[in-house]
Design a protein around this motif. Structure first.
Motif, PDB file in Angstrom:
ATOM      1  N   SER A 117      47.094  44.155  41.122  1.00 12.40           N
ATOM      2  CA  SER A 117      45.840  44.831  41.828  1.00 12.40           C
ATOM      3  C   SER A 117      46.191  46.017  42.756  1.00 12.40           C
ATOM      4  N   ILE A 118      47.221  46.079  43.054  1.00 12.82           N
ATOM      5  CA  ILE A 118      47.666  47.353  43.811  1.00 12.82           C
ATOM      6  C   ILE A 118      47.987  48.446  42.729  1.00 12.82           C
ATOM      7  N   TYR A 119      48.294  48.160  41.451  1.00  5.45           N
ATOM      8  CA  TYR A 119      48.442  49.171  40.265  1.00  5.45           C
ATOM      9  C   TYR A 119      46.950  49.653  40.125  1.00  5.45           C
ATOM     10  N   LEU A 120      46.113  48.547  39.905  1.00  5.27           N
ATOM     11  CA  LEU A 120      44.796  49.156  39.302  1.00  5.27           C
ATOM     12  C   LEU A 120      44.042  49.757  40.695  1.00  5.27           C
ATOM     13  N   ALA A 121      44.402  49.511  41.662  1.00  3.00           N
ATOM     14  CA  ALA A 121      43.738  50.140  42.921  1.00  3.00           C
ATOM     15  C   ALA A 121      44.130  51.595  42.912  1.00  3.00           C
ATOM     16  N   CYS A 122      45.261  52.009  42.383  1.00  5.06           N
ATOM     17  CA  CYS A 122      45.863  53.338  42.298  1.00  5.06           C
ATOM     18  C   CYS A 122      45.459  54.219  40.907  1.00  5.06           C
ATOM     19  N   GLN A 123      45.386  53.269  39.879  1.00  2.00           N
ATOM     20  CA  GLN A 123      44.831  53.819  38.620  1.00  2.00           C
ATOM     21  C   GLN A 123      43.275  53.884  38.391  1.00  2.00           C
ATOM     22  N   ASP A 124      42.678  52.779  38.632  1.00  2.00           N
ATOM     23  CA  ASP A 124      41.402  52.867  38.548  1.00  2.00           C
ATOM     24  C   ASP A 124      40.584  52.156  39.350  1.00  2.00           C
ATOM     25  N   PRO A 125      40.513  52.518  40.856  1.00  2.00           N
ATOM     26  CA  PRO A 125      39.897  52.010  41.891  1.00  2.00           C
ATOM     27  C   PRO A 125      38.563  51.309  41.483  1.00  2.00           C
ATOM     28  N   GLU A 126      37.838  52.197  40.884  1.00  2.00           N
ATOM     29  CA  GLU A 126      36.297  51.809  40.658  1.00  2.00           C
ATOM     30  C   GLU A 126      36.349  50.334  39.779  1.00  2.00           C
ATOM     31  N   LEU A 127      37.272  50.353  38.715  1.00  2.00           N
ATOM     32  CA  LEU A 127      37.288  49.145  37.938  1.00  2.00           C
ATOM     33  C   LEU A 127      37.886  48.115  38.740  1.00  2.00           C
ATOM     34  N   LEU A 128      38.857  47.938  39.817  1.00  2.00           N
ATOM     35  CA  LEU A 128      38.900  47.041  40.658  1.00  2.00           C
ATOM     36  C   LEU A 128      37.913  46.468  41.432  1.00  2.00           C
ATOM     37  N   TRP A 129      37.179  47.383  42.018  1.00  2.00           N
ATOM     38  CA  TRP A 129      35.996  47.359  42.909  1.00  2.00           C
ATOM     39  C   TRP A 129      34.970  46.415  42.012  1.00  2.00           C
ATOM     40  N   GLN A 130      34.961  46.640  40.923  1.00  2.00           N
ATOM     41  CA  GLN A 130      33.783  45.888  39.846  1.00  2.00           C
ATOM     42  C   GLN A 130      34.332  44.685  39.492  1.00  2.00           C
ATOM     43  N   LEU A 131      35.620  44.349  39.670  1.00  5.92           N
ATOM     44  CA  LEU A 131      36.352  42.927  39.056  1.00  5.92           C
ATOM     45  C   LEU A 131      36.058  42.476  40.366  1.00  5.92           C
ATOM     46  N   ASN A 132      36.225  42.787  41.590  1.00  2.01           N
ATOM     47  CA  ASN A 132      36.117  42.047  42.716  1.00  2.01           C
ATOM     48  C   ASN A 132      34.698  41.668  42.983  1.00  2.01           C
ATOM     49  N   LEU A 133      33.655  42.704  42.709  1.00  6.52           N
ATOM     50  CA  LEU A 133      32.393  42.256  42.887  1.00  6.52           C
ATOM     51  C   LEU A 133      31.914  40.989  42.122  1.00  6.52           C
ATOM     52  N   ILE A 134      32.450  41.029  40.467  1.00  6.17           N
ATOM     53  CA  ILE A 134      32.291  39.875  39.981  1.00  6.17           C
ATOM     54  C   ILE A 134      32.901  38.306  40.542  1.00  6.17           C
ATOM     55  N   GLN A 135      34.065  38.490  41.128  1.00  3.19           N
ATOM     56  CA  GLN A 135      34.686  37.257  41.705  1.00  3.19           C
ATOM     57  C   GLN A 135      33.805  36.733  42.954  1.00  3.19           C
ATOM     58  N   PHE A 136      33.743  37.746  43.560  1.00  4.81           N
ATOM     59  CA  PHE A 136      32.878  37.193  44.851  1.00  4.81           C
ATOM     60  C   PHE A 136      31.306  37.181  44.957  1.00  4.81           C
ATOM     61  N   PHE A 137      30.861  37.864  44.086  1.00  3.00           N
ATOM     62  CA  PHE A 137      29.527  37.914  44.060  1.00  3.00           C
ATOM     63  C   PHE A 137      28.719  37.378  42.705  1.00  3.00           C
ATOM     64  N   GLY A 138      29.343  37.225  41.658  1.00  2.00           N
ATOM     65  CA  GLY A 138      28.872  36.541  40.513  1.00  2.00           C
ATOM     66  C   GLY A 138      29.047  37.398  39.271  1.00  2.00           C
ATOM     67  N   LEU A 139      28.259  36.813  38.391  1.00  2.00           N
ATOM     68  CA  LEU A 139      28.662  37.492  36.818  1.00  2.00           C
ATOM     69  C   LEU A 139      27.444  38.450  36.543  1.00  2.00           C
ATOM     70  N   ARG A 140      26.551  38.448  37.489  1.00  2.00           N
ATOM     71  CA  ARG A 140      25.404  39.560  37.318  1.00  2.00           C
ATOM     72  C   ARG A 140      25.769  40.727  37.273  1.00  2.00           C
ATOM     73  N   PHE A 141      27.006  41.217  37.766  1.00  2.00           N
ATOM     74  CA  PHE A 141      27.595  42.445  37.825  1.00  2.00           C
ATOM     75  C   PHE A 141      28.475  42.836  36.384  1.00  2.00           C
ATOM     76  N   VAL A 142      28.491  41.904  35.658  1.00  2.00           N
ATOM     77  CA  VAL A 142      29.293  42.139  34.265  1.00  2.00           C
ATOM     78  C   VAL A 142      28.262  42.813  33.414  1.00  2.00           C
ATOM     79  N   THR A 143      28.592  43.956  32.846  1.00  2.02           N
ATOM     80  CA  THR A 143      27.968  44.571  31.756  1.00  2.02           C
ATOM     81  C   THR A 143      29.002  44.730  30.544  1.00  2.02           C
ATOM     82  N   PRO A 144      28.322  44.932  29.339  1.00  2.00           N
ATOM     83  CA  PRO A 144      29.252  45.358  28.037  1.00  2.00           C
ATOM     84  C   PRO A 144      30.168  46.383  28.419  1.00  2.00           C
TER      85      PRO A 144
END
Length: 264
Positions: free
Chosen positions: A127-154
């Motif tokens: 998580s720390i590595y991804l926060a440094c390398q691609d914080p937007e992707l980490l944020w999107q993955l956290n949205l999926i975990q806490f708020f559901g699969l509606r945030f998943v896109t192809p």
């Protein structure tokens, strides 16, 4: 507990040990059946994949939110005990952490393979590595975990889990199979129930990684191998979901060659 199990068996009787495949988070047994299970069966190995409790067609969906890592280990033990022989274990991503925890209580499996696995240190370092390398992707993955699969896109799936040549069909199939994951198990993999590392596994261990894995990058795969006193094999031009990548056969062939070298 009633667990969904997909099986592919050799066309003729085989004395080779069974292979049991364990899926990662948000997934189910289907991901192994497109390529790996029939390929292993063709090579003479009885091949199985389970859907962990609350996943796929397994029981426990109403209690998935609180399913623990220990519960998932229990599922693997239940399936293993019902096979004709102790199985070779293959764990992908979260499934790799389940295999590591399984070692702590069970020592009867002939070999284990970690594919793009959660490292023994858990999810903090990735998580720390991804926060440094691609914080937007980490944020999107956290949205999926806490708020559901509606945030998943192809496009998000492809960026996080697949390499560039992966077809839209594979990604759409993967998207259709996604499901919620336990909140408790994420906490277990952060800090609540990590491997103790008091003893090394007594069976042969293979650690595999993908050079373009954004979730568990190469240095963490190598670190996992070092912890378990072995060396990792990294596949170039490949991303996290190794069993569904266009070059999946290279991974399967490497596993089969490794098993044959150990007369398994």
């Amino acid at each position: 507990m009633q667990l969904e199990i997909i099986s592919r068996l050799p066309s003729t009787k085989s004395t080779k040990p069974p292979i049991l495949c364990i899926h990662g988070a948000y997934n189910r047994a289907w991901c192994w059946d497109k390529y790996f299970l029939p390929y292993f069966a063709q090579a003479g190995y009885p091949a199985y994949a389970l859907s962990l409790r609350g996943h796929g067609n397994s029981a426990g969906a109403n209690r998935l939110y609180w399913a623990s890592l220990a519960d998932y280990v229990h599922d693997v033990a239940q399936v293993s005990q019902n096979l004709a022989q102790p199985p070779i274990l293959i764990g992908h991503s979260m499934g790799g952490m389940i295999v590591q925890k399984y070692w702590e209580a069970h020592h009867s499996h002939p070999a284990a393979i970690l594919m793009a696995s959660v490292p023994p240190c858990g999810l903090w370092s990735p998580s720390i590595y991804l926060a440094c390398q691609d914080p937007e992707l980490l944020w999107q993955l956290n949205l999926i975990q806490f708020f559901g699969l509606r945030f998943v896109t192809p496009s998000l799936l492809k960026k996080a889990l697949f390499s560039e040549p992966t077809t839209a069909e594979i990604i759409q199939n993967y998207l259709a199979q996604l499901q919620p994951e336990s909140q408790r198990v994420i906490l277990d993999m952060l800090w609540l129930d990590l491997p103790t590392l008091h003893s090394q596994p007594t069976s042969p261990l293979l650690v595999l990684g993908a050079a373009n894995d954004k979730v568990f990058p190469q240095f963490l795969v190598n670190w996992t191998a070092k912890i378990y006193d072995t060396q990792a094999h990294i596949f170039p031009n490949m991303a996290h979901t190794m069993m569904l990548e266009p070059a999946w056969q290279k991974v399967a062939d490497y596993i089969l060659s490794w098993l044959q070298e150990r007369k398994l």
